[in-house]
Design an enzyme around this catalytic site. Sequence first.
Site, short mmCIF file in Angstrom:
data_model
loop_
_atom_site.label_atom_id
_atom_site.label_comp_id
_atom_site.label_asym_id
_atom_site.label_seq_id
_atom_site.Cartn_x
_atom_site.Cartn_y
_atom_site.Cartn_z
N TRP A 130 0.78 -1.21 -0.27
CA TRP A 130 0.04 0.02 -0.14
C TRP A 130 0.81 1.60 0.20
O TRP A 130 1.74 1.31 0.80
CB TRP A 130 -1.20 0.32 1.40
N ASP A 211 -0.26 -5.24 9.36
CA ASP A 211 -1.60 -4.68 8.80
C ASP A 211 -2.70 -5.50 8.51
O ASP A 211 -2.35 -5.80 7.50
CB ASP A 211 -0.73 -3.12 7.30
N LYS A 246 -12.75 -0.47 6.83
CA LYS A 246 -13.84 -1.53 5.87
C LYS A 246 -15.13 -2.43 6.39
O LYS A 246 -15.81 -2.06 6.15
CB LYS A 246 -12.48 -2.23 4.62
C1 LIG Z 1 -3.12 -2.00 3.80
C2 LIG Z 1 -4.25 -0.73 4.45
N1 LIG Z 1 -3.73 -0.46 6.01
C3 LIG Z 1 -3.53 0.68 6.14
C4 LIG Z 1 -5.38 1.28 6.05
C5 LIG Z 1 -5.96 2.36 7.18
O1 LIG Z 1 -6.95 2.59 6.81
P1 LIG Z 1 -7.11 3.98 7.06
O2 LIG Z 1 -6.36 4.96 8.34
O3 LIG Z 1 -8.48 5.04 6.89
O4 LIG Z 1 -8.40 3.26 8.48
C6 LIG Z 1 -5.85 1.06 4.48
C7 LIG Z 1 -6.75 2.05 4.11
O5 LIG Z 1 -6.76 2.00 3.12
C8 LIG Z 1 -5.10 0.07 3.72
O6 LIG Z 1 -5.69 -0.05 1.99
#
Ligand SMILES: Cc1ncc(COP(=O)(O)O)c(C=O)c1O
Length: 397
Positions: A130, A211, A246
Amino acid sequence: MFEQLNPTKMDPILGLMAAYRADARVEKIDLGVGVYMNDQGLTPVMRAVKKAESRLMELEHTKSYQGIAGDPQYNARMLDLLLGPHHPALKANRVRSIQAPGGSGALRVGAELILRARPNAKIWVGVPTWPNHIPLLGGAGLTIEEYPYYDIATREVNSEAMMQTLRQVPAGDIVLLHGCCHNPTGADLTKAAWDEITCIALERGFIPYIDIAYQGLGKSLDDDVYGLRSMAEALPELIIASSCSKNFGLYRERTGSISFVSATPAQADIVASQAMAVARQIYSMPPAHGALLVSMILGDPHLEQMWKTELDEVRTRIIAMRKMLTDSIQDNAAGLDFMHIQKQRGMFSFLGISSSQLQRLREEFGIYIVSSTRINLAGINSGNIDYLATSLRTVLA
Ligand SMILES: Cc1ncc(COP(=O)(O)O)c(C=O)c1O
């Protein structure tokens, strides 16, 4: 002072979203944005969340500060969700968790904590990962190293190359792993691969940092956390950054948590105190609303069931869209093979087409996909699949 600053480059996904919004074509499709959408193309508030919100309106009697660690009930219930309530590491009192502002906030707190414990630690991330991992972890000051993850040719995890690199990771370094629903590739580790990494971590003495942002969107709430549960049992130390963006649809409420598995309860207490000191330095206290909702849902069997039912619907829809897309563009005779999309899990997969084909999709058909060819399967619905498939077949011909 401000005259010293230059504008930053726009995040490519935000740029794509802006171009999509400006596109006047009614048939346009957005496969770039990273949020779940239902068959109507909407990102709704989940039913259990709505119920919990109206209950909270009645029950909430103060907006006074929460503690730095956030809501203790939320922290305990999130650990039960992640690890399962009877996990040996919980029984051994080796785990501590604090609420964090989304998965992103959690990742940053984890990175800062690592730096406090081991200022020279390097963090190994898969290629690709990511994109926000780099600023969240590297921006904290951790040196980023890479291990191979996805093989573009086979469209699968390159386990052999990955394990080979992990066998070289020095003791004390950190290895970042996606718990499930790998973003951007959709290619997850098998149970055997998780077991192998656990053995290598024990042998080498590196610390996995998992993660997990999509628990429940891959195979099931339990299957999706196989890796983290088995690592938390087998390893002395583990870090887990989790997000409710999500699976609870709480994106803007910034709801996440950072959890640490330590060798002993005494060490776990020290880690928790350091994690709170990190949070205090950055944002002081996490936002309350989303965590109170999650805590209420997970603490009430009726709401929990309602949430699980809707999460099942979300997952089933994504899997159905994967099949529908593959069925409509797979053409063995023409050498068009998209079966990887059907096999992979979570919201994303690489389409694996050329940049000129990507450009044609955007310019001629108003179909917006990021340059890596990552598509959000939840952007597909019964109203746009035919147009998408026809457009794809045209540019692939
Ligand atoms: C791989 C991954 N890690 C962490 C996140 C963290 O999301 P958030 O900060 O919106 O909770 C996301 C969100 O798209 C993600 O795709």
